[in-house]
Scaffold this motif. Sequence first.
Motif, PDB file in Angstrom:
ATOM      1  N   ALA A  92      13.306 -46.720  42.738  1.00 34.27           N
ATOM      2  CA  ALA A  92      14.453 -47.694  42.151  1.00 34.27           C
ATOM      3  C   ALA A  92      14.355 -47.279  40.477  1.00 34.27           C
ATOM      4  CB  ALA A  92      13.857 -49.204  42.104  1.00 34.27           C
ATOM      5  N   THR A  93      13.491 -46.945  40.123  1.00 31.75           N
ATOM      6  CA  THR A  93      13.199 -46.600  38.525  1.00 31.75           C
ATOM      7  C   THR A  93      13.878 -45.389  38.065  1.00 31.75           C
ATOM      8  OG1 THR A  93      10.971 -47.940  38.306  1.00 31.75           O
ATOM      9  CG2 THR A  93      11.798 -46.267  36.546  1.00 31.75           C
ATOM     10  N   VAL A  94      13.702 -44.327  39.190  1.00 33.48           N
ATOM     11  CA  VAL A  94      14.470 -43.031  38.620  1.00 33.48           C
ATOM     12  C   VAL A  94      15.848 -43.302  39.014  1.00 33.48           C
ATOM     13  CG1 VAL A  94      12.358 -41.601  38.876  1.00 33.48           C
ATOM     14  CG2 VAL A  94      13.706 -42.031  40.895  1.00 33.48           C
ATOM     15  N   SER A  95      16.287 -43.975  40.117  1.00 36.73           N
ATOM     16  CA  SER A  95      17.405 -44.162  40.331  1.00 36.73           C
ATOM     17  C   SER A  95      18.481 -44.965  39.169  1.00 36.73           C
ATOM     18  CB  SER A  95      17.748 -45.260  41.663  1.00 36.73           C
ATOM     19  OG  SER A  95      17.280 -44.114  42.647  1.00 36.73           O
ATOM     20  N   ILE A  96      17.837 -45.888  38.577  1.00 32.41           N
ATOM     21  CA  ILE A  96      18.573 -46.897  37.833  1.00 32.41           C
ATOM     22  C   ILE A  96      18.537 -46.270  36.236  1.00 32.41           C
ATOM     23  CG2 ILE A  96      18.055 -48.937  36.347  1.00 32.41           C
ATOM     24  CD1 ILE A  96      16.835 -50.241  38.546  1.00 32.41           C
ATOM     25  N   PHE A  97      17.726 -45.371  36.077  1.00 22.84           N
ATOM     26  CA  PHE A  97      17.397 -44.569  34.773  1.00 22.84           C
ATOM     27  C   PHE A  97      17.877 -43.246  34.772  1.00 22.84           C
ATOM     28  CE2 PHE A  97      14.954 -48.343  34.208  1.00 22.84           C
ATOM     29  CZ  PHE A  97      15.034 -48.829  32.836  1.00 22.84           C
ATOM     30  N   GLY A  98      18.230 -42.746  35.966  1.00 22.82           N
ATOM     31  CA  GLY A  98      18.676 -41.490  36.190  1.00 22.82           C
ATOM     32  C   GLY A  98      19.987 -40.869  35.143  1.00 22.82           C
ATOM     33  N   ARG A  99      20.813 -41.843  35.109  1.00 27.32           N
ATOM     34  CA  ARG A  99      22.249 -41.394  34.164  1.00 27.32           C
ATOM     35  C   ARG A  99      21.787 -41.283  32.662  1.00 27.32           C
ATOM     36  NH1 ARG A  99      25.285 -47.025  35.042  1.00 27.32           N
ATOM     37  NH2 ARG A  99      24.134 -46.772  36.901  1.00 27.32           N
ATOM     38  N   PHE A 100      20.546 -41.640  32.437  1.00 30.05           N
ATOM     39  CA  PHE A 100      20.193 -41.529  31.057  1.00 30.05           C
ATOM     40  C   PHE A 100      19.305 -40.260  30.733  1.00 30.05           C
ATOM     41  CE2 PHE A 100      20.628 -46.176  31.877  1.00 30.05           C
ATOM     42  CZ  PHE A 100      21.812 -46.326  31.153  1.00 30.05           C
ATOM     43  N   GLY A 101      18.903 -39.502  31.836  1.00 27.34           N
ATOM     44  CA  GLY A 101      18.134 -38.537  31.573  1.00 27.34           C
ATOM     45  C   GLY A 101      16.637 -38.618  31.982  1.00 27.34           C
ATOM     46  N   ALA A 102      15.845 -37.428  31.901  1.00 31.72           N
ATOM     47  CA  ALA A 102      14.520 -37.455  32.401  1.00 31.72           C
ATOM     48  C   ALA A 102      13.794 -38.374  31.353  1.00 31.72           C
ATOM     49  CB  ALA A 102      13.906 -35.998  32.500  1.00 31.72           C
ATOM     50  N   LEU A 103      13.971 -38.123  30.161  1.00 31.08           N
ATOM     51  CA  LEU A 103      13.115 -38.752  29.173  1.00 31.08           C
ATOM     52  C   LEU A 103      13.265 -40.223  29.243  1.00 31.08           C
ATOM     53  CD1 LEU A 103      11.338 -38.768  26.496  1.00 31.08           C
ATOM     54  CD2 LEU A 103      13.183 -38.624  25.115  1.00 31.08           C
ATOM     55  N   ALA A 104      14.313 -41.061  29.551  1.00 30.52           N
ATOM     56  CA  ALA A 104      14.460 -42.264  29.767  1.00 30.52           C
ATOM     57  C   ALA A 104      13.823 -42.588  31.071  1.00 30.52           C
ATOM     58  CB  ALA A 104      16.126 -42.563  29.921  1.00 30.52           C
ATOM     59  N   GLN A 105      13.537 -41.814  31.959  1.00 30.23           N
ATOM     60  CA  GLN A 105      12.997 -42.284  33.485  1.00 30.23           C
ATOM     61  C   GLN A 105      11.518 -42.229  33.217  1.00 30.23           C
ATOM     62  OE1 GLN A 105      14.953 -38.815  35.336  1.00 30.23           O
ATOM     63  NE2 GLN A 105      15.678 -40.194  36.964  1.00 30.23           N
ATOM     64  N   LEU A 106      11.173 -41.252  32.447  1.00 32.66           N
ATOM     65  CA  LEU A 106       9.757 -41.166  32.042  1.00 32.66           C
ATOM     66  C   LEU A 106       9.443 -42.497  31.168  1.00 32.66           C
ATOM     67  CD1 LEU A 106       9.064 -37.411  31.354  1.00 32.66           C
ATOM     68  CD2 LEU A 106       8.240 -38.730  33.381  1.00 32.66           C
ATOM     69  N   ASP A 107      10.044 -42.802  30.188  1.00 35.59           N
ATOM     70  CA  ASP A 107       9.835 -43.940  29.342  1.00 35.59           C
ATOM     71  C   ASP A 107       9.709 -45.101  30.259  1.00 35.59           C
ATOM     72  OD1 ASP A 107       9.254 -42.676  26.844  1.00 35.59           O
ATOM     73  OD2 ASP A 107      11.303 -42.762  26.353  1.00 35.59           O
ATOM     74  N   ALA A 108      10.555 -45.230  31.128  1.00 35.93           N
ATOM     75  CA  ALA A 108      10.661 -46.295  31.967  1.00 35.93           C
ATOM     76  C   ALA A 108       9.353 -46.730  32.595  1.00 35.93           C
ATOM     77  CB  ALA A 108      11.883 -46.294  32.888  1.00 35.93           C
ATOM     78  N   PHE A 109       8.724 -45.614  33.064  1.00 33.60           N
ATOM     79  CA  PHE A 109       7.357 -45.837  33.768  1.00 33.60           C
ATOM     80  C   PHE A 109       6.334 -46.347  32.426  1.00 33.60           C
ATOM     81  CE2 PHE A 109       9.204 -43.171  37.054  1.00 33.60           C
ATOM     82  CZ  PHE A 109       8.736 -43.871  38.073  1.00 33.60           C
ATOM     83  N   ARG A 110       6.471 -45.872  31.179  1.00 33.63           N
ATOM     84  CA  ARG A 110       5.782 -46.240  30.209  1.00 33.63           C
ATOM     85  C   ARG A 110       5.841 -47.909  29.930  1.00 33.63           C
ATOM     86  NH1 ARG A 110       6.301 -42.385  25.558  1.00 33.63           N
ATOM     87  NH2 ARG A 110       4.421 -43.479  24.721  1.00 33.63           N
ATOM     88  N   ALA A 111       6.980 -48.068  29.858  1.00 29.24           N
ATOM     89  CA  ALA A 111       7.564 -49.586  29.470  1.00 29.24           C
ATOM     90  C   ALA A 111       6.927 -50.446  30.736  1.00 29.24           C
ATOM     91  CB  ALA A 111       9.238 -49.672  29.402  1.00 29.24           C
ATOM     92  N   MET A 112       7.265 -50.046  31.989  1.00 29.81           N
ATOM     93  CA  MET A 112       6.677 -50.918  32.979  1.00 29.81           C
ATOM     94  C   MET A 112       5.136 -50.908  32.979  1.00 29.81           C
ATOM     95  SD  MET A 112       8.544 -50.156  36.647  1.00 29.81           S
ATOM     96  CE  MET A 112       8.056 -48.457  36.745  1.00 29.81           C
ATOM     97  N   ALA A 113       4.426 -49.988  32.601  1.00 31.35           N
ATOM     98  CA  ALA A 113       2.850 -50.156  32.592  1.00 31.35           C
ATOM     99  C   ALA A 113       2.661 -50.849  31.239  1.00 31.35           C
ATOM    100  CB  ALA A 113       2.364 -48.839  32.246  1.00 31.35           C
ATOM    101  N   SER A 114       3.352 -50.933  30.225  1.00 29.92           N
ATOM    102  CA  SER A 114       2.928 -51.633  29.093  1.00 29.92           C
ATOM    103  C   SER A 114       3.197 -53.035  29.130  1.00 29.92           C
ATOM    104  CB  SER A 114       3.810 -51.149  27.802  1.00 29.92           C
ATOM    105  OG  SER A 114       3.327 -49.808  27.584  1.00 29.92           O
ATOM    106  N   ALA A 115       4.290 -53.342  29.984  1.00 26.22           N
ATOM    107  CA  ALA A 115       4.606 -54.667  30.323  1.00 26.22           C
ATOM    108  C   ALA A 115       3.891 -55.205  31.151  1.00 26.22           C
ATOM    109  CB  ALA A 115       6.082 -54.921  30.868  1.00 26.22           C
TER     110      ALA A 115
END
Length: 211
Positions: A92-115
């Motif tokens: 779900a994460t890579v699907s949602i953030f795929g339009r913003f590029g790989a960096l956004a996808q990786l940062d999304a995982f970091r944001a989830m872990a931080s939250a």
Amino acid sequence: WEILRRRNALRLPVIAIGAAAAIAIAWLVPVIFSSDVYAYAAYGEMARIGLNPYARAPAGTTDALLRAAQAQWVSTFPICVYGPAFVRLSQATVSIFGRFGALAQLDAFRAMASAALLCCIPAAYYAYRGDATMRLRAAATIGLNPVAIWCAAEGHNDALALLVVLIGFALMRYRLVALGAGLVALSALVKAPGIVAGAALAIRARAQRIA
């Protein structure tokens, strides 16, 4: 740690603010990416395009995210060892953030872990038995732990699995025993060490019945 020994020295919002500030500082470190985060994204991408994340990624793939993960791991990233719940979350994460590029996808995982680590603070407070001081110490031990903060900022999924376990124990503490126990058991669908938490819960329940 001297602060944690003082009665009424901390409050839950103070712990959360301190943890959030520490995570924000960790995010500003120029080189912080863990190779694991690339693997998480690759597992989600494999599931998204119909490949099995529990098998080796095919050589010569043209998928940009898989190629980035392979480059990060030098040759190829390891086979997935995480539960299906985490794989679906990654998908779900890579699907949602795929339009913003790989960096956004990786940062999304970091944001989830931080939250997730921030959410572990109140979860630990309500899961832990004892008076308010002891529960605040438990929350601070998790939320202000430098290793936990660094791991969350890098995007490791440990805080996600721990959050599920803590919520389960908190529910049990407030008499939602079946729901809480089920959630603790289901934490293994995120990460295998959740099995240990489920086993400890079973042993404790058996000991209470015998007593």
